[in-house]
Scaffold this active site. Structure first.
Site, PDB file in Angstrom:
ATOM      1  N   ASP A  42       0.822  -1.221   0.000  1.00 11.79           N
ATOM      2  CA  ASP A  42       0.000   0.000   0.000  1.00 11.79           C
ATOM      3  C   ASP A  42       0.850   1.263   0.000  1.00 11.79           C
ATOM      4  OD1 ASP A  42      -2.431   1.419   0.123  1.00 11.79           O
ATOM      5  OD2 ASP A  42      -3.266  -0.065   1.514  1.00 11.79           O
ATOM      6  N   ASP A  45     -10.626   1.681  -3.568  1.00 10.72           N
ATOM      7  CA  ASP A  45     -11.203   1.363  -2.260  1.00 10.72           C
ATOM      8  C   ASP A  45     -12.724   1.356  -2.334  1.00 10.72           C
ATOM      9  OD1 ASP A  45      -8.929   0.931  -0.881  1.00 10.72           O
ATOM     10  OD2 ASP A  45      -8.886   2.848   0.173  1.00 10.72           O
TER      11      ASP A  45
HETATM   12  C1  GLA Z   1      -5.817   1.489   2.034  1.00  6.29           C
HETATM   13  C2  GLA Z   1      -6.182   0.344   1.135  1.00  6.29           C
HETATM   14  C3  GLA Z   1      -7.240  -0.505   1.793  1.00  6.29           C
HETATM   15  C4  GLA Z   1      -6.709  -1.009   3.111  1.00  6.29           C
HETATM   16  C5  GLA Z   1      -6.276   0.154   3.976  1.00  6.29           C
HETATM   17  C6  GLA Z   1      -5.578  -0.325   5.231  1.00  6.29           C
HETATM   18  O1  GLA Z   1      -6.878   2.373   2.163  1.00  6.29           O
HETATM   19  O2  GLA Z   1      -6.586   0.799  -0.109  1.00  6.29           O
HETATM   20  O3  GLA Z   1      -7.607  -1.567   0.949  1.00  6.29           O
HETATM   21  O4  GLA Z   1      -5.620  -1.872   2.865  1.00  6.29           O
HETATM   22  O5  GLA Z   1      -5.392   1.010   3.293  1.00  6.29           O
HETATM   23  O6  GLA Z   1      -5.215   0.717   6.042  1.00  6.29           O
END
Ligand code: GLA
Length: 728
Positions: free
Chosen positions: A463, A529
């Protein structure tokens, strides 16, 4: 006088890329587009003469020449490919002379006036002896008809030379009258935008330190009204996951170009004697319609050795199921439900390390938390493995919470403009400066330790949850996004080397790091997301422009979308998610019996057609009205296809007419079966063809030219059609 061939003509998969280097100048594109056939050097000369502009009134005495670097020396006045100079400003307008051309590593012979090649690499070496600069331009053509170019500048002088920008431009013909690229933001990635190609520069600059949810993605110029199936499209893509640019420019002379470069902050590329700076790869993506442009990218991606070969495992990601609440029993229960569904990979998301019980603390401490995981990760990994699933783990290697052990021990490792202040926080986090060797080694060693201790971690979700603001090395104050981006690539490369078979998913607050360079190191992207299927319909439609479906993460989430608050049926969620690398991101223990049963059937359907979905040709039908969206995948040999008809709202007129398909074998006879799962959604009005008791058999030609009546669908419902060609 040339000491090299005058022309290099790439011809691959119906696309020509013809370069001239007359008078030993920087290579200039004579033609990029439809194949010219095997032309003679004489014809190439005529073409080169023929495309020269006539002088406009009050212009310089020779027509301006536009080369790959958009050098000023030839009279060009648009954006330059190279912007730079020495301390006193000198060296800003070099005149490069070509000294050699290498074709696939061997020097081209001067006796060849024109070199014709298919896929291959052509390297042009040039220098300006007066300004003490040398440049290497590499142009690669691939079997799928896409091209990429990059420039590497070397300072051959005794004093330093600062590169402020080094990019490449590709000319597009004047019948490219419209441009299209993408906007977006968190939870709304890859929103298309379109405008006329007017005089001036449409420039998309990114200062996020990551590719960005608003990335221009592919910036295309095309003929009037180009769409998925029609028109000619000339696209550019800057393959870089740090700051970058893409632009389209139309000059007063009528010249039109698309171009790309890295966006360098001051001081990021100061070259000492004999030092070099290399631009990212700038891709030239031509297509006859945007589907053809996409197919060429997919074919290129799929032809790579590094392309994922293993069957893409259906994935459970636990983020929207449990967020930071890591509880072994709960996670075991989830894993159990997942296995029941036929899920094949279980990914433990954020919250397993350090003091990371929420997003305020612990980021950057890549040590399994003894609080939540007193016996390490082994109990969950073993449980997951015992259920026949593989295990993946979340990291955010470039990030740190100020409230973390690492930030307390090494505050100097945080990116900051000086030692006095830190940049504004994003999601309560700062950026770990991976351009500092010790910081890089620390992160790498912690990650390696976790992966060594737990050899059954075969997948990393990587990430990058904030934009990098004021990304610099504290001690010197110099910007370090360039180095940071290369360090992230290096870290991915090192991990791949150390752990063969390890897969990495590129995630950056969802789809904020998707570009053709990071895709060389990652096997999957997290598209967004936002898992709301209504929004996903658009995001997936356009993410495939660069990302083949087998690399595009598509999940089924809870009925109540966590990012939009909308509710959707299990039917529509599954009918949307089955088209990529499918997964689930939902607290399955909350699913009703019916939801669970239907989800299981959809996963089975996905698996049944997974080979087709992940190797076939993606077809996107142009929408005649915005509420019906039809797309599909056709087997490479045309023997089979799967199409979806999605209703995204009520049409203005009812009934809403016929649909036609594309990409089928015209002469093949297809049996068409409606394989939609779940109870027939209320409101489904089957057209006569769907009610027939005998299977519908139609030629590809009929399906593509005459079509069938659209089913009447409630908004946010779908039909899935399977087509199988008769063998005799
Ligand atoms: C980001 C990612 C999510 C998740 C969060 C965890 O927003 O896109 O899918 O992994 O971080 O903090």
């Amino acid at each position: 006088m040339n000491t090299t061939p005058h022309f290099v003509h790439f011809r691959t998969d119906g696309v020509s890329f013809l370069l001239e280097t007359l008078d030993a100048k920087v290579p200039a594109v004579v033609h990029w587009g439809k194949d010219l056939g095997s032309i003679s050097a004489a014809e190439a000369h005529v073409l080169t003469e023929g495309i020269k502009q006539h002088r406009t009134m009050n212009d310089q005495d020779v027509p301006p020449r536009l080369d790959l670097l958009a050098t000023h020396e030839g009279g060009y006045q648009g954006r330059f490919g190279l912007v730079g100079g020495r301390a006193n400003g000198a060296g800003w307008t070099p005149k490069f002379t070509l000294t050699s051309i290498d074709i696939d590593g061997a020097a081209a012979s001067i006796n060849d006036e024109l070199v014709e090649l298919e896929a291959g690499t052509s390297t042009f070496t040039l220098a300006d002896a007066d300004e003490n600069l040398a440049i290497k331009l590499t142009v690669e053509g691939f079997a799928s008809g896409i091209f990429r170019a990059r420039a590497e500048l070397t300072n051959t002088g005794d004093d330093s030379y600062e590169v402020r920008e080094l990019g490449v431009v590709f000319p597009v013909p004047n019948n490219a009258t419209e441009i299209m690229d993408f906007a977006g933001h968190w939870t709304k990635e890859r929103a298309p935008q379109r405008r006329d190609f007017t005089v001036g520069t449409h420039v998309r600059e990114n200062r996020k330190g990551r590719t960005g949810a608003d990335s221009a993605f592919v910036l295309s110029a095309g003929t009037q009204g180009f769409n998925f199936s029609q028109g000619q499209v000339w696209g550019v893509h800057t393959a870089f996951s740090g700051n970058h640019r893409m632009w389209a420019e139309r000059m007063y002379t009528g010249v039109k170009v698309v171009g790309g470069s890295e966006l360098l902050h001051p001081g990021e590329a100061i070259l000492g004697p004999d030092e070099s700076y290399s631009s990212p790869w700038i891709f030239a993506l031509y297509g006859e319609g945007q589907d053809d442009q996409m197919h060429r990218v997919h074919r290129w991606m799929r032809a790579r050795d590094a392309h994922p070969q293993r069957t893409r495992p259906v994935t459970l990601n636990v983020w929207e199921a449990v967020y930071f609440n890591h509880d072994l029993e709960k996670l075991k229960a989830l894993a159990y439900e997942a296995a029941e569904l036929g899920i094949e990979r279980f990914v433990l998301d954020d919250g397993w390390f350090g003091s990371r019980r929420d997003d305020f603390s612990g980021l950057g401490d890549w040590v399994v938390s003894a609080d939540v995981w007193p016996n390490g990760l082994a109990p969950i990994i073993e449980h997951v493995n015992s259920l026949g699933m593989e295990f993946g783990l979340w990291f955010e290697p470039e990030m740190v919470n100020p409230d973390s052990d690492v930030a307390r021990a090494h505050p100097e490792w945080l990116m900051a403009p000086n030692t006095k202040r830190l940049p504004v926080e994003g999601r309560h986090q700062q950026v770990m400066n991976l351009s500092i060797p010790e910081a890089y080694a620390h992160v790498r060693d912690q990650m390696v330790a976790v992966l060594r201790e737990n050899p059954n971690i075969v997948y990393i979700k990587w990430d990058h949850n904030r934009d990098i603001i004021e990304g610099a090395t504290q001690a010197t104050g110099t910007a370090a996004i360039h180095e940071q981006t290369l360090a992230a690539y290096r870290l991915m490369d090192e991990l791949h080397e150390l752990f063969p078979g390890l897969e990495i998913e590129a995630c950056a607050s969802g789809g904020g790091r998707i570009d053709l360079e990071v895709l060389q190191r990652t096997q999957r992207v997290w598209t967004s997301d936002n898992i709301d299927p209504f929004e996903r319909q658009q995001m997936q439609r356009w993410t495939t422009q660069l990302v083949p479906p087998e690399m595009m993460g598509t999940h089924v989430a809870s009925g109540h979308s966590h990012s939009t608050g909308r509710w959707h049926s299990i039917h529509f969620r599954c009918a949307t998610a089955m088209w990529g690398h499918m997964g689930v991101e939902w607290d399955l223990t909350q699913a009703t019996g019916n939801e669970f049963a239907e989800l299981k059937e959809w996963i089975t359907l996905h698996k049944k057609h997974r080979d087709l979905l992940h190797t076939g040709t993606v077809i996107r039908m142009d929408q005649h009205e915005p509420t019906s969206w039809i797309h599909g995948v056709v087997a490479q040999d045309g023997s089979e296809a799967l199409f979806a008809i999605h209703s995204l709202g009520l049409a203005e007129t009812a009934p809403i007419g016929r649909f036609r398909l594309r990409g089928l074998e015209p002469d093949a006879l297809y049996t068409l079966t409606d394989v939609t799962l779940g109870e027939d959604p209320q409101g489904y009005r089957a057209p006569a063809w769907a009610e027939s008791k005998t299977p519908l058999v139609l030629s590809g030609r009929s399906l593509m030219n005459a079509g069938l009546h659209l089913p009447g669908l409630f908004p946010e419902t779908s039909r899935i059609l399977h087509l199988e060609a008769h063998t005799n």
